[in-house]
Design a protein around this motif. Structure first.
Motif, PDB file in Angstrom:
ATOM      1  N   GLN A  34       0.838  -1.199   0.000  1.00 19.84           N
ATOM      2  CA  GLN A  34       0.000   0.000   0.000  1.00 19.84           C
ATOM      3  C   GLN A  34       0.876   1.254   0.000  1.00 19.84           C
ATOM      4  N   LYS A  36      -8.930  12.602  -5.573  1.00 21.95           N
ATOM      5  CA  LYS A  36     -10.045  11.651  -5.734  1.00 21.95           C
ATOM      6  C   LYS A  36     -10.558  11.594  -7.175  1.00 21.95           C
ATOM      7  N   ASP A  64      -9.179   4.304  -8.895  1.00 23.30           N
ATOM      8  CA  ASP A  64      -9.909   4.425  -7.629  1.00 23.30           C
ATOM      9  C   ASP A  64     -11.184   5.226  -7.840  1.00 23.30           C
ATOM     10  N   ASP A 107     -16.022   4.510  -1.831  1.00 21.69           N
ATOM     11  CA  ASP A 107     -15.269   4.113  -0.637  1.00 21.69           C
ATOM     12  C   ASP A 107     -13.779   4.352  -0.833  1.00 21.69           C
ATOM     13  N   GLU A 108     -13.279   4.103  -2.042  1.00 25.42           N
ATOM     14  CA  GLU A 108     -11.863   4.337  -2.317  1.00 25.42           C
ATOM     15  C   GLU A 108     -11.542   5.831  -2.283  1.00 25.42           C
ATOM     16  N   GLU A 156     -13.123   8.069  -0.558  1.00 26.84           N
ATOM     17  CA  GLU A 156     -13.244   8.524   0.827  1.00 26.84           C
ATOM     18  C   GLU A 156     -12.010   8.152   1.640  1.00 26.84           C
ATOM     19  N   ARG A 157     -11.488   6.941   1.427  1.00 28.55           N
ATOM     20  CA  ARG A 157     -10.353   6.458   2.229  1.00 28.55           C
ATOM     21  C   ARG A 157      -8.998   6.808   1.613  1.00 28.55           C
ATOM     22  N   LEU A 167      -9.185  -0.335  -2.796  1.00 28.96           N
ATOM     23  CA  LEU A 167      -9.837  -1.356  -1.983  1.00 28.96           C
ATOM     24  C   LEU A 167     -10.250  -2.573  -2.796  1.00 28.96           C
ATOM     25  N   ALA A 187     -10.322  -3.074   7.924  1.00 28.04           N
ATOM     26  CA  ALA A 187     -10.696  -2.308   6.729  1.00 28.04           C
ATOM     27  C   ALA A 187     -11.555  -3.149   5.794  1.00 28.04           C
ATOM     28  N   ASN A 244     -15.084  -3.491   7.385  1.00 26.04           N
ATOM     29  CA  ASN A 244     -15.773  -2.202   7.333  1.00 26.04           C
ATOM     30  C   ASN A 244     -16.239  -1.865   5.921  1.00 26.04           C
ATOM     31  N   LEU A 245     -15.431  -2.245   4.932  1.00 27.70           N
ATOM     32  CA  LEU A 245     -15.826  -2.019   3.544  1.00 27.70           C
ATOM     33  C   LEU A 245     -17.086  -2.828   3.213  1.00 27.70           C
ATOM     34  N   SER A 259     -20.026  -1.104   4.661  1.00 25.93           N
ATOM     35  CA  SER A 259     -20.334   0.090   3.863  1.00 25.93           C
ATOM     36  C   SER A 259     -21.049  -0.290   2.566  1.00 25.93           C
TER      37      SER A 259
END
Length: 692
Positions: free
Chosen positions: A18, A45, A50, A54-55, A57-58, A62, A452, A455-456, A459
Motif C-alpha cells: 500500500q 479523488k 480508484d 469508498d476508495e 473517501e479512504r 480497496l 478495513a 468495514n468495507l 459500507s
C-alpha cells in the motif's frame, strides 16, 4: 475500442505494498497513451482506478480495477490490485488471471510486507515477475538501496536492471536504457545522449544485462563465452526469454516516478516486449470428472471455452457486474454460455470492457482477453464458463481463513428482512469474506481479513440498502464438568386442578470429546418408559443455554438411575421439568468449568521485532510451539486463546510497523483459567439475577 486479436494482448497485475504508487503509475500510463488528457491524483479523488466512493473517501485502493491501455497496436489489460493485506483475495485473483506480475516498490521504503505477499502469490502461480522501483522523485529515495533490499529479500532471484535512473529525489529526471545506451528524459518519449557522469555506471550495469540475456539461451551463452558480447537484438531476445520464463527467476528492473511521469513510456514498451501474449499461457483446470489437468499452449479461439470469473461487483443501480478472463476459446455478446460451477446457462446480453468505471461495449473478445458482463443471474466470483461437453472449471486460488470478525445486527425491521440476502451476495463476490449465524453466542458474525476489509463490506451493504450496527463478537465458550456428581430433583405442583409430579435421580459424568450422551439405568419400572424421553427433552432444553455462564454444554454423559412417579399427577411436562432441574443441580456440583477455543497462529515478522512479538504473545496466554526463519523474517507458531486474538491485527501492525502478517485457524478447546472464568460467570449471573 477496437477488436484485438490474442497476439496483440498483454495481461499484467500491478501489485505491491500500500502506498507504493501503483494507481498513480497507472494514471501516468493512461495519460501517455492518450486515454485521458489530464493525470488524476489520489489526493484529488479523480483517478481512473480508484473510482469507487469508498476508495475516494479512504484514499486507498480497496478492490482490483481493470484498466485496458492501448499502446503500439497492443492492448495491455492492467489489473491495479490493492496493496493492503486486508484484501488478499483481490491480490490473489488478480495474479491468477494475469500473465505477468509487475511488482511496484517504493524507492524510499524498499521491500515491505505487501511486496513480500505479492511475491509469494506470484511464486504460487509460477508467474514471471517484473519490478519497477517507483517514486524515485521523493525525498530520501534511493535506487541502489532499494535494489539491494530486493536482492536481500529474494535471494533466489536475479535482479537485472534494464533502466537505471538519471538523478534521484528532486533531481530524478529520466532513465538510461542499458540496451540502447541512450537517455530518456521525462516520460521517455524521445532518446538523447546520456550525461557523462552516468556512463561508467551504465557500462557496468549493461554488462550484467548482457550476461543475463546470454544465460536465457544456450546459443547466446556459447557466443558470449566465445566473443564476449551479443548484438542488441540478441540481448533484447535473450531478456525477452528470461523475463517470460518464471522458472529462470530473472527479474527485469525498471525505474519510474508515476507522479512526475518519468520513465513511464519505457515501462510501457517493456510490458509489450517482456510479457508473454496470453496464447502462451498454460492453465490448470478440473475436468468433468473433477480431475486436475492442463490446457497447454498455444491457446486459441478454437479451443474449449474456459472463461474464469475473477471479480464480481454489486451495485444498487447498475446491478451485478462479472469480470472474466478468457483462458481458452472466445466469447461473443448475446451468446449463451454454460456456467460449469453452478450448472446453469447464462446469456451475455451486455458484454463490455471496463476502464475503471467506464463501460465500453464489445461484440467479441478473443482468447486471453478480459471483459465484463452485466446482470447475470447466478454467476459469482470463482465460477467458470465452459462448454457443456467439456464441463471444465479453472482451479480457484486457495484463500486464507478470516482473521477479523464483527457481530452485526440490523438497524431496522426492513434491514432485518434483507440482511441475509445482501451478506450472501457480498460473500459470494468476495471469497475472503464470510458470514454466519452463530447459534452458540446467538449473534450474526461477519468475518474478513482485517478491520478495513470488514468495514468495507458493511459500507457496501449500506449502499445496497441494508443498515447494520456492529460490535465485538462474543467468544464462543463452552461449559462442561470435571468430575462425576449425582443428585435428584422432585417436581411437585398441586395448586388447584390437575397436579404435576415427577422425581428424577441423575448422575453426570465427564465425557471428553464425546459430546452429550444420555443413558437410563432404571430398574423395576419406577419411571414409566413413556417418561424417559421427557426427561431427555428437559435436559436438552438446558444444553444450548448452559448453566453457569449461558454457553452451550458439551462432553457430558447424563445417566438417569432412579426416580418416582405418581399414578395420576405424573405427566410429560412434569418429567421435563424434573429432568431439566436435576441436570442443573447436579451440573453445579460436578466441578463445572468454561472451555475456550484455542487458535493455531502463525506469525511472520522481521527478525528484529521477534522479541517484542513473543513478549506480547506471553501477555495473551500464548504458548509458542516453534520458531523458524525464512530469509530475513522470523516465523513464530503458537497456540493462543481466541479471546486474546480478537483485534490482534491492529496490535501486530503497531508492533511491526505494518511489516508483520499472521494466519489463524481453530485448533481445539481448553479449560479457561479460574481467574478469567469467574468474572465471566459473575457477569452472567448478574445479568440474569431476579430483581429484588
Amino acid at each position: 475500442m477496437k477488436e484485438y486479436l490474442s497476439d496483440q494482448l498483454r495481461n499484467v497485475a500491478f501489485v505491491g505494498h500500500q502506498g507504493a504508487g501503483k494507481t498513480t503509475l497507472v494514471e501516468a500510463l493512461l495519460y501517455n497513451t492518450g486515454a485521458i488528457n489530464r493525470m488524476g491524483r489520489v489526493e484529488e479523488k479523480n483517478t481512473v482506478s480508484d473510482w469507487d466512493e469508498d476508495e475516494k473517501e479512504r484514499g486507498v485502493s480497496l478492490s482490483t480495477s481493470l484498466i485496458p491501455i492501448e499502446f503500439e497496436d497492443t492492448k495491455i489489460n492492467i489489473l491495479d490490485a490493492p496493496g493492503m493485506t486486508d484484501f488478499q483475495g483481490e491480490i490473489k485473483n488478480a495474479i491468477r488471471v494475469a500473465d505477468s506480475v509487475i511488482v511496484v516498490v517504493d524507492a524510499v521504503s524498499g521491500v515491505e510486507v505487501g511486496t513480500e505477499l505479492a511475491w509469494e502469490y506470484a511464486e504460487v502461480y509460477q508467474q514471471p515477475i517484473i519490478v519497477t522501483i517507483n517514486k524515485l522523485d521523493r525525498e530520501n529515495a534511493d535506487y541502489q538501496r532499494t535494489l539491494d533490499s530486493l536482492k536481500q529479500s529474494f535471494p533466489d532471484y536475479k535482479f537485472i536492471p534494464v533502466m537505471i535512473p538519471i538523478g534521484e529525489e528532486v533531481d530524478f529526471r529520466g532513465v538510461v536504457n542499458l540496451l540502447t545506451m541512450k537517455a530518456y528524459f521525462d516520460s521517455g518519449k524521445d532518446r538523447s545522449e546520456m550525461p557523462d557522469d552516468i556512463k561508467d555506471a551504465a557500462e557496468a550495469a549493461r554488462t550484467v544485462l548482457v550476461e543475463a540475456a546470454a544465460e536465457a539461451d544456450d546459443a547466446y551463452i556459447e557466443k558470449y563465452f566465445n566473443e564476449g558480447n551479443l548484438t542488441n537484438e540478441e540481448i533484447r531476445d535473450g531478456m525477452r526469454k528470461a523475463a517470460r520464463d518464471a522458472y529462470l527467476k530473472t527479474v527485469p528492473v525498471f525505474v519510474t516516478s508515476g507522479a512526475k511521469n518519468v520513465g513511464t513510456i519505457p515501462l510501457l514498451e517493456a510490458l509489450v516486449v517482456y510479457v508473454s501474449p496470453p496464447t502462451q499461457r498454460r492453465v490448470q483446470v478440473l475436468n468433468a470428472a473433477g480431475e486436475k489437468e492442463f490446457l497447454t499452449a498455444p491457446q486459441s479461439d478454437d479451443g474449449p471455452l474456459a472463461a474464469y470469473v475473477f471479480k464480481t461487483t454489486n451495485d444498487r443501480f447498475v446491478g451485478t457486474l462479472n469480470y472474466f478472463r478468457i483462458f481458452s476459446g472466445s466469447v461473443r455478446s448475446d451468446g449463451k454460455y454454460f456456467n460449469s460451477v453452478r450448472n446453469v446457462e447464462e446469456r451475455f446480453n451486455s458484454m463490455m470492457v471496463m476502464r475503471g468505471k467506464d463501460q465500453i461495449p464489445m461484440t467479441v473478445l478473443h482468447v486471453g482477453d478480459m471483459g465484463v458482463v452485466a446482470k447475470l443471474n447466478d454467476t459469482k466470483t470463482g465460477d467458470t464458463f465452459s462448454g457443456r461437453t467439456e464441463n471444465l472449471r479453472v482451479t480457484k486460488p486457495d484463500f486464507p481463513d478470516p482473521l477479523f470478525a464483527v457481530a452485526v445486527s440490523p438497524k431496522t425491521q426492513a434491514d432485518s428482512a434483507k440482511m441475509g440476502t445482501i451478506l450472501t451476495n457480498l460473500a459470494q463476490s468476495d471469497p475472503t469474506l464470510r458470514w454466519r449465524q452463530d447459534a452458540d453466542v446467538k449473534q450474526t458474525i461477519v468475518e474478513g481479513m482485517g478491520e478495513a476489509h470488514v468495514n468495507l463490506a458493511i459500507s457496501r451493504a449500506a449502499k445496497l440498502g441494508v443498515g447494520m450496527d456492529i460490535g465485538i463478537p462474543k467468544v464462543p465458550y463452552k461449559e462442561t464438568i470435571t468430575r462425576q456428581g449425582s443428585d435428584f430433583y422432585r417436581h411437585k405442583k398441586q395448586s388447584g386442578g390437575a397436579g404435576q409430579f415427577g422425581e428424577v435421580h441423575l448422575r453426570l459424568e465427564p465425557n471428553p470429546g464425546g459430546g452429550f450422551t444420555y443413558e437410563t439405568q432404571i430398574v423395576g419400572g419406577v419411571i414409566s418408559a413413556s417418561f424417559i424421553p421427557s426427561i431427555e427433552k428437559g435436559i436438552h432444553s438446558v444444553l444450548g443455554e448452559g448453566v453457569i455462564a449461558g454457553f452451550p454444554i458439551v462432553d457430558v454423559k447424563a445417566v438417569v438411575f432412579d426416580g418416582k412417579e405418581h399414578p395420576v399427577d405424573s405427566k410429560d411436562i412434569a418429567f421435563q421439568i424434573a429432568g431439566r432441574e436435576a441436570f442443573k443441580k447436579v451440573f453445579e456440583d460436578s466441578g463445572p468449568v468454561l472451555m475456550e477455543p484455542i487458535m493455531e497462529v502463525q506469525i511472520t515478522v522481521p527478525e528484529a521485532v521477534m522479541g517484542d512479538v513473543m513478549g506480547d504473545l506471553n501477555t495473551r496466554r500464548g504458548r509458542v510451539q516453534g520458531m523458524d526463519t525464512e530469509g530475513h523474517k522470523g516465523v513464530i507458531t503458537a497456540q493462543v486463546p481466541y479471546s486474546e486474538m480478537m483485534r490482534y491485527g491492529n496490535v501486530l501492525r503497531s508492533i511491526t510497523a505494518a511489516r508483520g502478517v499472521y494466519t489463524m485457524k481453530f485448533s481445539h478447546y481448553e479449560q479457561v483459567p479460574a481467574q478469567i472464568a469467574q468474572p465471566i460467570i459473575n457477569a452472567h449471573k448478574a445479568s440474569h439475577a431476579t430483581p429484588a
